[in-house]
Design a protein around this motif. Structure first.
Motif, PDB file in Angstrom:
ATOM      1  N   GLU A 625       1.019  -1.082   0.072  1.00 37.82           N
ATOM      2  CA  GLU A 625      -0.143  -0.067  -0.028  1.00 37.82           C
ATOM      3  C   GLU A 625       0.791   1.378   0.021  1.00 37.82           C
ATOM      4  O   GLU A 625       0.544   2.150  -0.716  1.00 37.82           O
ATOM      5  CB  GLU A 625      -0.917  -0.020   1.031  1.00 37.82           C
ATOM      6  CG  GLU A 625      -2.176  -1.056   1.111  1.00 37.82           C
ATOM      7  CD  GLU A 625      -2.933  -0.897   2.383  1.00 37.82           C
ATOM      8  OE1 GLU A 625      -3.060   0.086   2.888  1.00 37.82           O
ATOM      9  OE2 GLU A 625      -3.731  -1.705   2.518  1.00 37.82           O
ATOM     10  N   ILE A 628       2.102   2.021  -3.286  1.00 39.47           N
ATOM     11  CA  ILE A 628       1.056   2.365  -4.273  1.00 39.47           C
ATOM     12  C   ILE A 628       0.943   3.680  -4.233  1.00 39.47           C
ATOM     13  O   ILE A 628       0.717   4.698  -5.114  1.00 39.47           O
ATOM     14  CB  ILE A 628      -0.235   1.547  -4.200  1.00 39.47           C
ATOM     15  CG1 ILE A 628       0.108   0.067  -4.384  1.00 39.47           C
ATOM     16  CG2 ILE A 628      -1.397   2.008  -4.937  1.00 39.47           C
ATOM     17  CD1 ILE A 628      -1.386  -0.950  -3.966  1.00 39.47           C
ATOM     18  N   ARG A 629       1.064   4.376  -2.855  1.00 37.64           N
ATOM     19  CA  ARG A 629       0.920   5.597  -2.739  1.00 37.64           C
ATOM     20  C   ARG A 629       2.051   6.403  -3.378  1.00 37.64           C
ATOM     21  O   ARG A 629       1.782   7.522  -3.880  1.00 37.64           O
ATOM     22  CB  ARG A 629       0.850   6.155  -1.042  1.00 37.64           C
ATOM     23  CG  ARG A 629      -0.369   5.551  -0.549  1.00 37.64           C
ATOM     24  CD  ARG A 629      -0.407   6.013   0.832  1.00 37.64           C
ATOM     25  NE  ARG A 629      -1.459   5.334   1.657  1.00 37.64           N
ATOM     26  CZ  ARG A 629      -1.550   4.167   2.310  1.00 37.64           C
ATOM     27  NH1 ARG A 629      -0.321   3.722   2.459  1.00 37.64           N
ATOM     28  NH2 ARG A 629      -2.721   3.664   3.081  1.00 37.64           N
ATOM     29  N   VAL A 636      -4.567   6.325  -6.618  1.00 38.79           N
ATOM     30  CA  VAL A 636      -4.677   6.540  -5.091  1.00 38.79           C
ATOM     31  C   VAL A 636      -5.732   7.680  -5.029  1.00 38.79           C
ATOM     32  O   VAL A 636      -6.730   7.583  -4.211  1.00 38.79           O
ATOM     33  CB  VAL A 636      -3.466   7.134  -4.504  1.00 38.79           C
ATOM     34  CG1 VAL A 636      -3.746   7.712  -3.060  1.00 38.79           C
ATOM     35  CG2 VAL A 636      -2.281   6.303  -4.340  1.00 38.79           C
ATOM     36  N   THR A 640      -9.296   6.139  -2.836  1.00 37.41           N
ATOM     37  CA  THR A 640      -8.870   6.639  -1.555  1.00 37.41           C
ATOM     38  C   THR A 640      -8.710   5.612  -0.531  1.00 37.41           C
ATOM     39  O   THR A 640      -7.758   5.403   0.251  1.00 37.41           O
ATOM     40  CB  THR A 640      -9.706   7.685  -0.902  1.00 37.41           C
ATOM     41  OG1 THR A 640     -11.201   7.229  -0.732  1.00 37.41           O
ATOM     42  CG2 THR A 640      -9.696   8.774  -2.004  1.00 37.41           C
ATOM     43  N   ASP A 641      -9.516   4.603  -0.570  1.00 36.66           N
ATOM     44  CA  ASP A 641      -9.381   3.364   0.517  1.00 36.66           C
ATOM     45  C   ASP A 641      -8.687   2.098  -0.208  1.00 36.66           C
ATOM     46  O   ASP A 641      -9.166   1.391  -1.134  1.00 36.66           O
ATOM     47  CB  ASP A 641     -10.731   2.741   0.868  1.00 36.66           C
ATOM     48  CG  ASP A 641     -10.876   1.819   1.973  1.00 36.66           C
ATOM     49  OD1 ASP A 641      -9.607   1.501   2.271  1.00 36.66           O
ATOM     50  OD2 ASP A 641     -11.922   1.030   2.004  1.00 36.66           O
ATOM     51  N   LEU A 642      -7.258   2.023  -0.017  1.00 34.83           N
ATOM     52  CA  LEU A 642      -6.514   1.142  -0.297  1.00 34.83           C
ATOM     53  C   LEU A 642      -6.646  -0.387   0.076  1.00 34.83           C
ATOM     54  O   LEU A 642      -5.933  -1.334  -0.224  1.00 34.83           O
ATOM     55  CB  LEU A 642      -5.124   1.755  -0.139  1.00 34.83           C
ATOM     56  CG  LEU A 642      -4.631   2.935  -1.122  1.00 34.83           C
ATOM     57  CD1 LEU A 642      -3.106   3.018  -0.736  1.00 34.83           C
ATOM     58  CD2 LEU A 642      -5.066   2.766  -2.643  1.00 34.83           C
ATOM     59  N   SER A 643      -7.541  -0.395   1.078  1.00 34.78           N
ATOM     60  CA  SER A 643      -7.690  -1.837   1.672  1.00 34.78           C
ATOM     61  C   SER A 643      -8.229  -2.751   0.666  1.00 34.78           C
ATOM     62  O   SER A 643      -8.026  -4.079   0.778  1.00 34.78           O
ATOM     63  CB  SER A 643      -8.807  -1.515   3.011  1.00 34.78           C
ATOM     64  OG  SER A 643     -10.008  -1.219   2.337  1.00 34.78           O
ATOM     65  N   PHE A 645      -7.045  -3.260  -2.422  1.00 34.92           N
ATOM     66  CA  PHE A 645      -6.041  -4.016  -2.810  1.00 34.92           C
ATOM     67  C   PHE A 645      -5.195  -4.990  -1.834  1.00 34.92           C
ATOM     68  O   PHE A 645      -4.737  -6.059  -2.223  1.00 34.92           O
ATOM     69  CB  PHE A 645      -4.657  -2.968  -3.306  1.00 34.92           C
ATOM     70  CG  PHE A 645      -5.125  -2.029  -4.486  1.00 34.92           C
ATOM     71  CD1 PHE A 645      -5.435  -2.427  -5.633  1.00 34.92           C
ATOM     72  CD2 PHE A 645      -5.423  -0.567  -4.074  1.00 34.92           C
ATOM     73  CE1 PHE A 645      -6.028  -1.678  -6.709  1.00 34.92           C
ATOM     74  CE2 PHE A 645      -6.050   0.320  -5.146  1.00 34.92           C
ATOM     75  CZ  PHE A 645      -6.221  -0.186  -6.414  1.00 34.92           C
ATOM     76  N   SER A 646      -5.466  -4.669  -0.544  1.00 33.44           N
ATOM     77  CA  SER A 646      -4.988  -5.483   0.532  1.00 33.44           C
ATOM     78  C   SER A 646      -5.835  -7.153   0.249  1.00 33.44           C
ATOM     79  O   SER A 646      -5.324  -8.010   0.400  1.00 33.44           O
ATOM     80  CB  SER A 646      -5.117  -5.180   1.885  1.00 33.44           C
ATOM     81  OG  SER A 646      -4.366  -3.926   2.021  1.00 33.44           O
TER      82      SER A 646
END
Length: 1135
Positions: A625, A628-629, A636, A640-643, A645-646
């Motif tokens: 993450e 990615i930022r 991004v 906005t919520d990169l969760s 991708f997790s």
């Protein structure tokens, strides 16, 4: 404390110091602002100076100076925190030094003698504890301040300290940062404002270097939801590394239960030093870079030039030596490194005595020439000693003979490979182990086939053979930028297993453990554990489309490897995704090689991946993450919520893309992984997102994004793969392939290296350490929220109160583990269990915490009553109390009705809580608190069972070692559901001994209350009333008994009343005492038929308003929680 003699300037010192005692040679002074007459403006100014300045004057409020009559020079020789401490030093000087000084004629001799004596005392004191510190004198001073200001337990080890500023809001406070084994501490005192901060390392969420407009460079610490910033550090990077090391050490020791057995510098938390931490950090970095076993430690580093034969020039770098390896890494940007196992070295030669060079001869007729080595003699001697080579000239002929013999052996084994098994000591039983890679069995290469793919495969093989001829082959091969270029283009099928073994370091593991795998297979075969059950369940789900795993040959090999590893490492046992990875390893490596590759992946390359909480994978997702930022800002901005991708990338990390890519493409990713580690997976992940950037930005929800990525993976092909269609994995999305342009895996990997290959492996490791703290604390917080949600349904405490209680409960567990490496309390924490069972307290831990939170004072019987409470709430009788059981006890005592509180106290005096009579309480207490095994031996009711070695009865077996009894769990769950509310009629009657103790408990609870006298009278009245009721009841039941016999119960009752009032209360009347004395003989033999019911006791106590109002009085637990937070650590310090 004795100080190294230092000259003191006294021109203006008398404004800050007051002389209390003096004689011809010594002066004892007190700091202004301390002791009698202290305070006021002088005290504030002096206190501020003492905190800010780094001088002897601020060490302590008392000091002793040495001087002579004809000299204006004073020498500081001692200091003290208290008057008693400095007086002891003064008295010692009077008794041992003053008489001796009279024999000297010269004042210079007197001063020299005093200084030498003081230095001798300091050296004697510091022989053990301070011998490893860089500057023992200053460290002694800092240690004294640390102990004075923070009042931590005496065994807490100070590691180092730094001067810095702590930002409290927008105001900086200049003070001192102290880093100890278990705590980060800060102290500042400025003009009367004292700032004191104590944070446990295991409570830190984030630790990172930051910078902004106000703070150019600072260290940010997040703990308990509060941000702390430390700046103006002279050595910020050094400070941060030490903090990072201590936080990581705490996490590994307390959460991962690592014992650091192979690392003496970290094996004892009471002996941690800054030097030891730095050495550990260097060894970790050394092992990670060269892929060495975890037993290796960095011993020596030498700067040198190495002659690189393929480039025909000397490259500058560092020679690194460990116990069993000689390694070299270049520093000139050529990305060249080499690893030489000591077992491969056959000689070390020096070309001539005038040059600082040496030549290391390696098996296979190869030699490495190191030049411009500053300490070349030491390096040569170290290599010789590690290899067992003699340095004397007469052995040169024998060295040649050895070299010739080794070469003949190598040639023999090349011609007769079957003899290798006998040479390395493997047993004949290894015939059960597969000796061929599954791909060679199920897809043998057709030499005569000359289709384009096979021709390209032959070209790849030729390229690698050329590379081997120039750079070497096997363990002593040079790793260069060209090696990586060949990896990116693709590894030929025939060399894949060999290169995986080499790049991962598994080749060294296998060479140093001959026969180990065969023994494991023999030992693990036939075992039945939770791990073996899970393995059997997943065997046929491992690459089911591949022919190798549609036959018994592949399935059996997979079973043996996974079972052997679960037997080797029960801490991991077996975890899902291990089967998929091992299947691919077996395709290209022999069975034993596949086992050692799995060891390398699970224990070195992907640490903490394969366990119940997959912490390692979650940490790398957090690193992903962050990348990615940094690298994909457009994505991004849109998401906005990169969760998301997790959740999507979890399988990428756990299976190295094997589960999402066709097998013929996935193996290319595995090639890169074994060479570059997790960095290769992170790069490829970024490249995948970059390739699909426009489609991801255009999608409306997560489901659509998942579909886009799945279609992309289905379209990835390997145009150079020589595998036939029967072996290649069928794509899930064949129907959509026509509408989706295919992507070649080699092109995708090349693009990943070109665009995102700029970040280094060291940066990835640093980001891993930073994110690991946050990931673990997030998991811990999730556990806490789940526990609170469950417990809140059964208690009256609010969520914030339960939150504070949980923090105290968890901290009590860790306080038992801080100062010892093998604390039994560590066994009480198992993250693989259900949320409620993850943290549990043994009796000693429970007793300490319960004493801080109990609503009433239990007088002198505190330890005994806490033992009864512990037994009562420990429902499953395993010697451990979980958070729910702990809260049940406190909730009853704080918020229950009068009846329920009384019922709780009543049950404390029934089995299993109360097990003895008052006459045997002392004996019982001694037996219960024998210091054998903490938290387990105190439970006498467990004596009938066989305890394990650690003294703790497990609710669930260790993973990988035993089966879980699911029937027992289901039965327990059913019993909890069907459990009915207990009524007062269900309670058994209490006998004479229990009633006596119940009365004493009431007296103890009332002790110290403002209404103490009134409450005592009420208890005495109730006791007397109950005794008379019992006497009347007996007379009604036995009307024909003689009068003489009828007096027996009366005498017994009198003894009960007297003993209960006399022994528990200090306000007894003389009449009660005489009554007790006159009936003591009768009390020694209690009547077995004599008993009371709970209803009788409740009815009698309800008639006493004083007792009812006492138990119904509201006690604020919030006050107790605040006091417990402060006292919890101090209580441990006193102990």
């Amino acid at each position: 404390m004795w100080l190294k003699p230092e000259e003191v300037l006294l021109k203006n010192a008398f404004k800050l110091w007051v002389t209390e005692k003096d004689n011809e040679y010594f002066v004892l002074q007190r700091r202004r602002g301390y002791g009698e007459g202290g305070g006021g403006l002088t005290g504030l100014l002096v206190g501020t100076l003492d905190t800010v300045l780094d001088s002897t004057s601020k060490v302590a409020p008392y000091r002793i100076l040495h001087h002579t009559a004809d000299s204006q020079v004073y020498w500081s020789i001692a200091c003290g925190v208290t008057k008693e401490e400095i007086d002891q030093h003064w008295d010692w000087l009077q008794q041992n030094i003053m008489r001796t000084l009279s024999v000297f004629d010269s004042t210079e001799d007197i001063t020299s003698f005093v200084q030498g004596k003081i230095r001798g005392l300091i050296a004697e004191e510091g022989k053990t504890s301070l011998v490893l510190e860089d500057d023992p004198e200053k460290f002694r001073e800092a240690l004294l301040r640390f102990e004075k200001w923070f009042e931590l337990p005496a065994q807490e080890k100070l590691v180092t300290y730094y001067s810095c500023s702590y930002w409290k809001g927008k105001v900086p406070c200049q003070g001192w940062l102290y880093l100890s084994t278990n705590f980060l501490c800060f102290y500042s005192y400025l003009l009367g404002a004292e700032v004191k901060l104590i944070i446990s390392w295991d409570e830190i969420w984030r630790l990172e270097k930051t910078s902004n407009v106000i703070l150019t460079e600072s260290i940010h610490v997040l703990a308990h939801g509060e941000d702390h910033y430390f700046s103006m550090l002279l050595h910020l990077n050094e400070t941060f590394v030490i903090m990072e090391q201590l936080a990581n050490y705490s996490i590994k020791r307390l959460f991962d239960k690592e014992a650091f057995q192979g690392e003496p510098a970290l094996s004892d938390p009471l002996q941690i030093t800054k030097r030891g931490l730095e050495a550990h950090a260097k060894s970790e970095q050394f092992r990670a870079f060269f892929r060495l076993p975890k037993e290796e430690n960095l011993l020596e580093v030498h700067e040198s030039f190495l002659w690189v034969p393929f480039s025909h020039f000397n490259t500058l770098g560092k020679v690194c030596l460990s116990e069993n390896y000689l390694c070299f890494a270049s520093q000139d940007g050529s990305q060249c490194h080499i690893i030489i196992p000591m077992r491969e070295v056959i000689n070390v030669e020096k070309p001539d005595s005038g040059s600082r060079a040496l030549t290391v001869c390696v098996r296979g007729k190869r030699a490495l020439r190191f030049s411009e080595v500053r300490d070349y003699q030491r390096l040569a001697n170290t290599i010789r000693s590690r290899c067992g080579i003699s340095a004397s000239p007469q052995h040169s002929a024998s060295s040649e003979a050895i070299r010739g013999e080794c070469q003949s052996l190598i040639n023999h084994f090349e011609d007769n490979p079957e003899d290798v098994t006998l040479m390395v000591g493997q047993k004949d039983t290894s015939k059960a182990v597969s000796t061929e890679a599954l791909m060679t069995v199920f897809h043998p290469q057709d030499v005569e086939n000359l289709d384009p793919k096979m021709l390209k495969e032959k070209m790849k093989e030729q390229s690698w053979n050329i590379h081997f001829s120039e750079y070497g082959r096997g363990t002593s091969m040079f790793f260069t930028k060209k090696t990586r270029d060949l990896i990116v283009r693709g590894v030929p099928e025939s060399l894949r297993g060999e290169l995986w073994m080499l790049f991962s370091g598994a080749v060294n593991d296998m060479a140093t453990h001959p026969g180990y795998y065969t023994e494991l297979v023999e030992q693990s075969l036939g075992t039945s554990t939770l791990a073996t059950d899970e393995i059997e369940r997943d065997l046929h789900r491992s690459l089911p489309e591949h022919p190798a795993f549609q036959s018994d040959t592949g399935i059996s090999a997979l079973r043996r490897v996974l079972t052997a590893y679960a037997y080797r490492n029960p801490k991991i046992g077996y975890c899902q995704a291990m089967n998929i990875l091992t299947s691919v390893l077996l395709l290209y490596a022999k069975e034993e090689e596949a086992f050692w590759l799995l060891v390398a992946v699970c224990e070195r390359m992907l640490p903490d991946y394969f366990n119940r909480r997959i912490i390692g994978a979650l940490v790398d997702q957090a690193v992903f993450e962050d990348l990615i930022r940094e690298n994909l800002p457009q994505l991004v901005e849109h998401m906005t919520d990169l969760s998301f991708f997790s959740s999507v990338s979890l399988s990428w990390f756990l299976t190295l893309f094997i589960s999402v890519l066709p097998i013929e493409s996935a193996v290319n990713v595995v090639d890169c992984f074994f060479y570059d580690g997790i960095k290769a997976i992170l790069q490829l992940g970024l490249a995948v997102l970059d390739y699909n950037m426009e489609a991801l930005i255009a999608c409306n929800d997560d489901a659509e994004a998942v579909t886009i990525l799945n279609r992309f993976f289905d379209s990835v092909t390997n145009k150079d793969s020589p595998l036939p269609p029967t072996v290649q994995q069928a794509s899930v999305g064949n129907n959509d392939k026509a509408s989706h342009v295919s992507v070649d895996i080699s092109e995708l990997i090349r693009e990943a290296y070109e665009k995102y290959g700029h970040f280094r492996s060291e940066e990835v490791e640093s980001s891993r350490k930073k994110n690991k703290l946050y990931v673990i604390q997030t998991l811990e917080d999730t556990t806490k929220q789940n526990v609170i949600r469950v417990v809140s349904q059964d208690v009256r405490f609010t969520s914030p109160q339960l939150d504070e209680l949980y923090n105290l409960f968890k901290r009590q567990h860790f306080l038992s583990c801080y100062w010892t490496m093998k604390s039994p309390a560590l066994l009480h924490h198992d993250p693989s269990l259900a949320y409620l069972e993850q943290y549990q307290l043994g009796f000693q831990q429970f007793s300490e915490l319960f004493s801080l939170l109990e609503p009433w004072g239990f007088c002198t019987s505190k330890s005994t009553l806490s033992l009864w409470v512990f037994r009562l709430i420990d429902e499953n009788q395993d010697g451990l109390v979980n958070f729910k059981e702990f809260c049940y006890a406190l909730d009853t005592l704080y918020g229950a009705s009068f009846t329920n509180k009384l019922k709780f106290l009543f049950k404390l005096h029934l089995p299993p809580a109360f097990t003895g009579s008052p006459l045997h309480l002392k004996e019982q207490r001694v037996q219960q608190f024998l210091p054998t095994i903490e938290d387990s031996s105190h439970l006498t009711r467990l004596a009938a069972f066989d305890l394990p070695e650690d003294g703790v009865i497990r609710k669930s077996p260790e993973r990988g070692r035993g089966k879980v009894d699911l029937q027992a769990y289901l039965k327990q769950w059913q019993n909890e559901i069907l459990k009915k509310e207990e009524t007062i009629k269900d309670l058994p009657r209490i006998n004479q001994a229990q009633f006596i103790q119940f009365s004493k408990t009431l007296y103890n609870i009332f002790h110290g209350d403002p209404e103490e006298e009134r409450l005592y009278r009420a208890v005495a009245h109730v006791t007397s009333l109950l005794l008379r009721m019992e006497e009347v009841g007996r007379r009604l039941q036995e009307p024909s008994s003689p009068p003489a016999e009828a007096t027996q119960p009366a005498s017994t009752g009198a003894s009960v009343e007297a003993s209960s009032t006399q022994e528990a209360s200090c306000k007894e009347t003389s009449d009660a005492s005489s009554s007790h004395s006159s009936q003591e003989g009768a009390a020694e033999q209690p009547d077995p038929d004599w008993s009371f019911s709970f209803e009788q006791i409740l009815a009698s106590l309800l008639n006493e308003p004083a007792i009812v109002s006492f138990f119904e009085r509201h006690v604020h637990i919030q006050t107790k929680l605040g006091q417990a937070r402060v006292a919890q650590l101090k209580l441990k310090a006193k102990k």
